[in-house]
Every structure is written in structure tokens, then in C-alpha cells.
Design a protein around this motif. Sequence first.
Motif, PDB file in Angstrom:
ATOM      1  N   ARG A   1      12.541 -11.231  -4.022  1.00  0.00           N
ATOM      2  CA  ARG A   1      11.900 -12.553  -3.755  1.00  0.00           C
ATOM      3  C   ARG A   1      12.675 -13.616  -4.517  1.00  0.00           C
ATOM      4  NH1 ARG A   1       6.468 -13.415  -2.321  1.00  0.00           N
ATOM      5  NH2 ARG A   1       5.869 -15.781  -2.713  1.00  0.00           N
ATOM      6  N   ALA A   2      13.039 -13.536  -5.650  1.00  0.00           N
ATOM      7  CA  ALA A   2      13.752 -14.626  -6.424  1.00  0.00           C
ATOM      8  C   ALA A   2      15.158 -14.867  -5.649  1.00  0.00           C
ATOM      9  CB  ALA A   2      14.047 -14.199  -7.912  1.00  0.00           C
ATOM     10  N   HIS A   3      15.980 -13.760  -5.142  1.00  0.00           N
ATOM     11  CA  HIS A   3      16.847 -13.873  -4.440  1.00  0.00           C
ATOM     12  C   HIS A   3      17.035 -14.440  -3.162  1.00  0.00           C
ATOM     13  CE1 HIS A   3      21.131 -13.154  -3.193  1.00  0.00           C
ATOM     14  NE2 HIS A   3      20.891 -12.483  -2.111  1.00  0.00           N
ATOM     15  N   VAL A   4      15.559 -14.512  -2.528  1.00  0.00           N
ATOM     16  CA  VAL A   4      15.485 -15.291  -1.264  1.00  0.00           C
ATOM     17  C   VAL A   4      15.147 -16.750  -1.658  1.00  0.00           C
ATOM     18  CG1 VAL A   4      13.867 -15.655   0.558  1.00  0.00           C
ATOM     19  CG2 VAL A   4      14.374 -13.332  -0.167  1.00  0.00           C
ATOM     20  N   ASP A   5      14.459 -16.980  -2.821  1.00  0.00           N
ATOM     21  CA  ASP A   5      14.210 -18.387  -3.215  1.00  0.00           C
ATOM     22  C   ASP A   5      15.603 -18.863  -3.673  1.00  0.00           C
ATOM     23  OD1 ASP A   5      11.552 -18.278  -3.123  1.00  0.00           O
ATOM     24  OD2 ASP A   5      11.353 -17.459  -5.200  1.00  0.00           O
ATOM     25  N   ARG A   6      16.467 -18.286  -4.171  1.00  0.00           N
ATOM     26  CA  ARG A   6      17.696 -18.646  -4.541  1.00  0.00           C
ATOM     27  C   ARG A   6      18.415 -19.269  -3.454  1.00  0.00           C
ATOM     28  NH1 ARG A   6      22.540 -15.051  -7.006  1.00  0.00           N
ATOM     29  NH2 ARG A   6      23.996 -16.630  -7.735  1.00  0.00           N
ATOM     30  N   LEU A   7      18.684 -18.458  -2.274  1.00  0.00           N
ATOM     31  CA  LEU A   7      19.207 -18.587  -0.868  1.00  0.00           C
ATOM     32  C   LEU A   7      18.581 -19.908  -0.315  1.00  0.00           C
ATOM     33  CD1 LEU A   7      19.779 -15.077   0.091  1.00  0.00           C
ATOM     34  CD2 LEU A   7      21.611 -17.048  -0.328  1.00  0.00           C
ATOM     35  N   LEU A   8      17.241 -20.236  -0.578  1.00  0.00           N
ATOM     36  CA  LEU A   8      16.505 -21.061   0.187  1.00  0.00           C
ATOM     37  C   LEU A   8      16.956 -22.487  -0.381  1.00  0.00           C
ATOM     38  CD1 LEU A   8      12.959 -19.868   0.474  1.00  0.00           C
ATOM     39  CD2 LEU A   8      14.225 -20.413   2.473  1.00  0.00           C
ATOM     40  N   TYR A   9      17.116 -22.333  -1.857  1.00  0.00           N
ATOM     41  CA  TYR A   9      17.379 -23.604  -2.479  1.00  0.00           C
ATOM     42  C   TYR A   9      18.964 -24.011  -2.125  1.00  0.00           C
ATOM     43  CZ  TYR A   9      13.270 -23.077  -5.567  1.00  0.00           C
ATOM     44  OH  TYR A   9      11.853 -23.182  -5.797  1.00  0.00           O
ATOM     45  N   TYR A  10      19.782 -22.983  -2.023  1.00  0.00           N
ATOM     46  CA  TYR A  10      21.132 -23.182  -1.742  1.00  0.00           C
ATOM     47  C   TYR A  10      21.474 -23.855  -0.135  1.00  0.00           C
ATOM     48  CZ  TYR A  10      26.335 -22.605  -1.786  1.00  0.00           C
ATOM     49  OH  TYR A  10      27.602 -22.896  -1.892  1.00  0.00           O
ATOM     50  N   ASP A  11      20.537 -23.455   0.628  1.00  0.00           N
ATOM     51  CA  ASP A  11      20.540 -24.002   1.826  1.00  0.00           C
ATOM     52  C   ASP A  11      20.465 -25.589   2.046  1.00  0.00           C
ATOM     53  OD1 ASP A  11      20.189 -24.133   4.718  1.00  0.00           O
ATOM     54  OD2 ASP A  11      18.206 -23.941   4.657  1.00  0.00           O
ATOM     55  N   MET A  12      20.089 -26.142   1.093  1.00  0.00           N
ATOM     56  CA  MET A  12      19.972 -27.371   0.679  1.00  0.00           C
ATOM     57  C   MET A  12      21.390 -28.214   0.529  1.00  0.00           C
ATOM     58  SD  MET A  12      16.372 -28.556  -1.158  1.00  0.00           S
ATOM     59  CE  MET A  12      16.598 -27.389  -2.402  1.00  0.00           C
ATOM     60  N   SER A  13      22.303 -27.371  -0.139  1.00  0.00           N
ATOM     61  CA  SER A  13      23.652 -27.511  -0.421  1.00  0.00           C
ATOM     62  C   SER A  13      24.222 -27.538   0.923  1.00  0.00           C
ATOM     63  CB  SER A  13      24.248 -26.640  -1.410  1.00  0.00           C
ATOM     64  OG  SER A  13      23.655 -26.816  -2.681  1.00  0.00           O
ATOM     65  N   ILE A  14      24.083 -26.573   1.578  1.00  0.00           N
ATOM     66  CA  ILE A  14      24.772 -26.520   2.965  1.00  0.00           C
ATOM     67  C   ILE A  14      24.279 -27.457   3.981  1.00  0.00           C
ATOM     68  CG2 ILE A  14      24.672 -24.977   5.229  1.00  0.00           C
ATOM     69  CD1 ILE A  14      26.203 -23.708   2.900  1.00  0.00           C
ATOM     70  N   ALA A  15      22.889 -28.138   3.996  1.00  0.00           N
ATOM     71  CA  ALA A  15      22.640 -29.024   4.715  1.00  0.00           C
ATOM     72  C   ALA A  15      23.269 -30.447   4.328  1.00  0.00           C
ATOM     73  CB  ALA A  15      21.102 -29.371   4.524  1.00  0.00           C
TER      74      ALA A  15
END
Length: 215
Positions: free
Chosen positions: A93-107
Motif C-alpha cells: 500500500r505504501a508503495h502505491v502511495d509513493r507512486l501516486l505522489y510521484y505521479d504529480m512530478s510526472i504531471a
Amino acid sequence: MPIDLYMNIRSTPCRSVLMAIRQLNLEVNIIETDPRKQETSTPEFLKLNPQHTIPTLVDDGFPLGESRAIIQYLVSKYAPNSGLYPTHDLKKRAHVDRLLYYDMSIAYAIRDAIFIKVFRGEEPHENAVKNFKNNFNVLNDFIGNNKYVAGNELTIADISYLGTISSLAINDYKDLDEFPNVKNWFFRLQKELPYFNEVNGKVPELLKQLSAPKK
């Protein structure tokens, strides 16, 4: 009672939320909302979302903004044991959260390196181009040989990234050529998820309508 979703199909975060709703097979009442027409600044809308942003969800009287928070909420409420947002493994779950936050960097990287040229007709700063490549290289490494972004199961991280990266349709996805893991993942999920074209199919045409005239 269907969920109300205030959205505009041009909006990347809105498309991510709509794909999550389709993945969960939820009934939704789509309320077309255009910030350019000040439709997110009315007193009625501000009561729902003081940030005056879309997407904004209303579920059984509960209003919620921010696309990633909306997706987390929907899966937690309507499909808590689906694996889309792991509940029994805190590390997953934490890894999914991490990737969700990183998606903002991609955006932000897409905005600063790609959209500034497409929509404003301005050449991006070299630092923006470098940041775009750096961020996508990290995502490329995150995916690696995995089937999905966070491993070998579909999660809400995939859905969020799909919405974000679908905006690269403006350049016919040529910006993905340097990142083979991202490119392979993206085009495979396009075919795998039956709702992808329903949600994103008109995006290239809509974005090109907003693009700056070529000099």
C-alpha cells in the motif's frame, strides 16, 4: 444513488477519476464543468470545493476534491478487498502511495516541458526538458520488468498514471520513445482496459483545439 462527478474531459486528473469509476463499475452522474467559464467559482461550487478545482466528487452528500484522494476514497469504500489499493500488506500500500505522489512530478514535468510549447508556443527551458527526462527515467526504472507500475497487479497507481500520460497524445506519444518500459506499459494497458478509449479517445482532438498556432 449515483455519484456526482464535476469534471471536464480535457482535464487529466478528471480522466483518471473517471477511469477509476469505470474500473469499479460505479454509477456516475457526470456534471460537465468548465473552469474557463468560471463554473468552478460559483457560490454553489465553492461550498463543495473551496479550492474551486476539478475533479470534484460528491458521494452521498460527501464532497471531495483532488484526483488521487478521490481514487483512494472510491476504492477504499467500494472495493476494499480488490487489490487495487492493497489493504492487507502495508508495504504494498505504501508503495502505491509513493507512486501516486510521484505521479504529480510526472504531471508537472509534462506541463513544463511539453505543454508550454504546445499551448503557449514557447520553447521550454533546458532545465524543464532535463527534468522531464529525469522524471520519466525514474518511472521507467520503477516499472522495470513489472506488468504494472507497482508490481504485477493492477492498482490505482496505474489508473492515475494512465490519465497523466494520456495527455502526451498531443504529440502522438513520441515523447515516450526514450522510455521503453513506460511506453510498453502504457500501450498494453490501453488495450487491456476496455474503458480507456471511452474516456481518453477524444483527448488528442480536444487538446489540439487548444494548442497555439504554429509559427
